[in-house]
Design an enzyme around this catalytic site. Sequence first.
Site, PDB file in Angstrom:
ATOM      1  N   TYR A  25      24.433  27.258 -58.198  1.00  0.00           N
ATOM      2  CA  TYR A  25      25.265  26.104 -57.775  1.00  0.00           C
ATOM      3  C   TYR A  25      25.876  25.274 -58.796  1.00  0.00           C
ATOM      4  O   TYR A  25      26.947  24.963 -58.808  1.00  0.00           O
ATOM      5  CB  TYR A  25      24.152  25.122 -56.743  1.00  0.00           C
ATOM      6  CG  TYR A  25      25.188  23.759 -56.437  1.00  0.00           C
ATOM      7  CD1 TYR A  25      25.479  24.127 -55.298  1.00  0.00           C
ATOM      8  CD2 TYR A  25      24.995  22.557 -56.952  1.00  0.00           C
ATOM      9  CE1 TYR A  25      26.687  22.772 -54.755  1.00  0.00           C
ATOM     10  CE2 TYR A  25      25.825  21.473 -56.355  1.00  0.00           C
ATOM     11  CZ  TYR A  25      26.217  21.480 -55.308  1.00  0.00           C
ATOM     12  OH  TYR A  25      27.106  20.693 -54.946  1.00  0.00           O
ATOM     13  N   LYS A  74      29.721  24.903 -59.683  1.00  0.00           N
ATOM     14  CA  LYS A  74      30.591  23.669 -59.876  1.00  0.00           C
ATOM     15  C   LYS A  74      31.063  23.359 -61.156  1.00  0.00           C
ATOM     16  O   LYS A  74      32.030  22.792 -61.179  1.00  0.00           O
ATOM     17  CB  LYS A  74      29.313  22.526 -59.575  1.00  0.00           C
ATOM     18  CG  LYS A  74      29.040  22.425 -57.962  1.00  0.00           C
ATOM     19  CD  LYS A  74      30.275  22.188 -57.108  1.00  0.00           C
ATOM     20  CE  LYS A  74      29.984  22.227 -55.618  1.00  0.00           C
ATOM     21  NZ  LYS A  74      31.480  22.057 -54.721  1.00  0.00           N
TER      22      LYS A  74
END
Length: 745
Positions: free
Chosen positions: A624, A628
């Site tokens: 993640y 990001k």
Amino acid sequence: MVWTTLITNTAYLSGLLTLDYSLKKHNSKYPLVALYTDTFPPEGHAALEARGIPKQRIEYLLPKVGKDYSNDPRFYDCWSKLAPFSLVEYERVVQLDSDMMALQNMDELMEMELDAPEVGGKGKRVFAAGHACVCNPLKKKHYPADWVPENCAFTSQHNTPDEAQTTGPPPDTSPLGFMNGGLQVVNPSSTVYQLILDYLSSDAAIDLDFADQSLLSDLFKNRWVPLPYIYNALKTLRWEGVHPQIWRDDKVKNMHYILAPKPWNEMNEKGEFIGKDETHGWTASLAIRDIGEQTKPSTIALQDKSTMHYETSFLSELNAQVDTLYSVQIPNIRTTSNGNFRTQVPETPPVPRENLVTAATVGSFWFGYNNPELFQIGVFSTPYCSTVNLTLIQETTMASSLTFVISLADWLVNAVFEPLITAPLYLISLYFQQFSLAQTLIYDKETSVLGMLFGLGLIRRINGFLSDRILNNWNSDAYDWTKEVVVVTGGSSGIGELVTQDLCRRGISVAIVDIVKPKYEIGKTAQFFQCDLSKHADIADTCANIRNAMGHPTILLNNAGIACGKPLLDTEYHEYHAMFDINTIAHFYLVKNFLPNMIQNNHGHIITICSMASFVTIPLNVSYSQAKSSALAFHEGLSQEIRHIYGAKKVRTSIFHPSWIDTPMTKFLTTAKNWNEPTLKANEVADSIVKCILEGRSKRVFLPGSYAWAATIKGWPSWVQEALRNRGASMVRALQRGGYAGEEE
């Protein structure tokens, strides 16, 4: 002898199911075989197996020299439609596009005369196909300039409409001699297929504007058999101003729903036609007329440990792919994405559809504080979440107390460094400096506490002024909210839902892009467009649908995202890949589709919902944070290119870095006994996003604002950075002990 159709993703799954049903409906003696590539996902395979549709793997074909098909990304997949020439195990193959629907039996195509395989592509009847319509009725600017009605083969039949029902114009009727690849009648031949592969490997492939059909038209120029339009009845032929002169509804044997939107995009949940093109309604009529014929319970195995139970009909399969299934059994799930993520599912009764919870938010950890992102997942149910809505959680917990403290701290910082407050206080203190309190505050005019605060506040104001002007290229732009079109990805629930509803209340047009349909009643100015953001072909079709239905978008809110809270070694390849497909690569495809018009008009706004996880990575959050961080880099590079490469200095770019957000999706976390982290309210985040949209200014937003220093962490001493990450790791272990992050009850 077989019918075949190519399927590379679920965007055309409804069409394939329709095609299969329609062939069987009209008593074809031959089966439809789905030719799939490795990009076709497990849930697609499950749907084919449930319907008993045979399937066969083929290689994903691409030319050696890549051509830019960004204006029509669907053409990247089209090369694989050449595979039927290689299927020598079959005597005859009739390749059909998945957006076709048989209206009559057309088994005669299996018997028509073509060159034998041993001729090796040197004869005059290498394959059979219908002509392409080169009228370009939608006036697409990237189409060749010679694609005009006078060069269209169908124009030559306007005076002989009866003949057009039985005979196709000769290949050399049009100066272009161009065939349409939607239907191809083929005698498979290894020799012919090798000619095709050789052409794909040559430099000539760079000039093939329309992929497979350009290749076949060039390689076998005037050596293919033209079929009458009735076998490949392009829906545009029926349109006024195209070729209605030759069209006869009762003669058409096979409809081809070229271009967007597709029929399954124009049907509501009841299977009712809600579009404008009358031929799209024929699909709905077929479904309604034969409802119940295909109804039977089925079980679809999605992954090794996940099972989806449903009872469905042709209509429900047509109307959508996976999300229309009547009930889903996924209890005890931790992370899922439409069956793509591993789940643990015991044999229990299905969860009623009304108890399902759809996409909301998911977070990553940062300095002990979780940083959420709206995330695009499938319907699911957990022991923690069931029959909940978007009502904000009201429980009083340690987290809410910390949130209040942080909010209070934000307010105090803003007040202390506000020149409009400190300046009057400073002047008053100078006047009353003879009093002891004033003397305590003021030792001299240069070094007074209030004077220092005023100076720092003034610097802060100047800094904010310069940041705003630099980010916005020292200019302003006007927005007409009666004409703007806002695209909100992940707009079916969570933050996306709140943003959408706010904009609709203001009368602003919103295109909701999500893999699941909204459970709320969308406003009159909003339209829903179903899209799997992990698949570029699906994105391309959706973007075209949006432009056709609402015009060119002027504001793009990249809000959808996914997360997978697993250790690296427990993360599956498809989970890791999906993290980047949706959280970053989808941004690129959407920008690729919508930015050119913004640049042309020097007007628009692209907003990225990122995360505090862009700056710090901790356990269970590696993929993640990677994704990001990539989204942050994409935003920064995009801003620079818009400014310096394209010179569109009124096109805005903004980015949001929120911390943990309180939504129904996170209720099982925020109410856990070990949860003591500050949490934002969903409406606070949505309000901030809407404000950014309405102001039309480029921004860099941290939520809460006091977390802005997180952007500097990478420059801190290593021991401080590691201390912050270690604190996050400690919180992860605490939550695991409390039943989070994959721990079983």
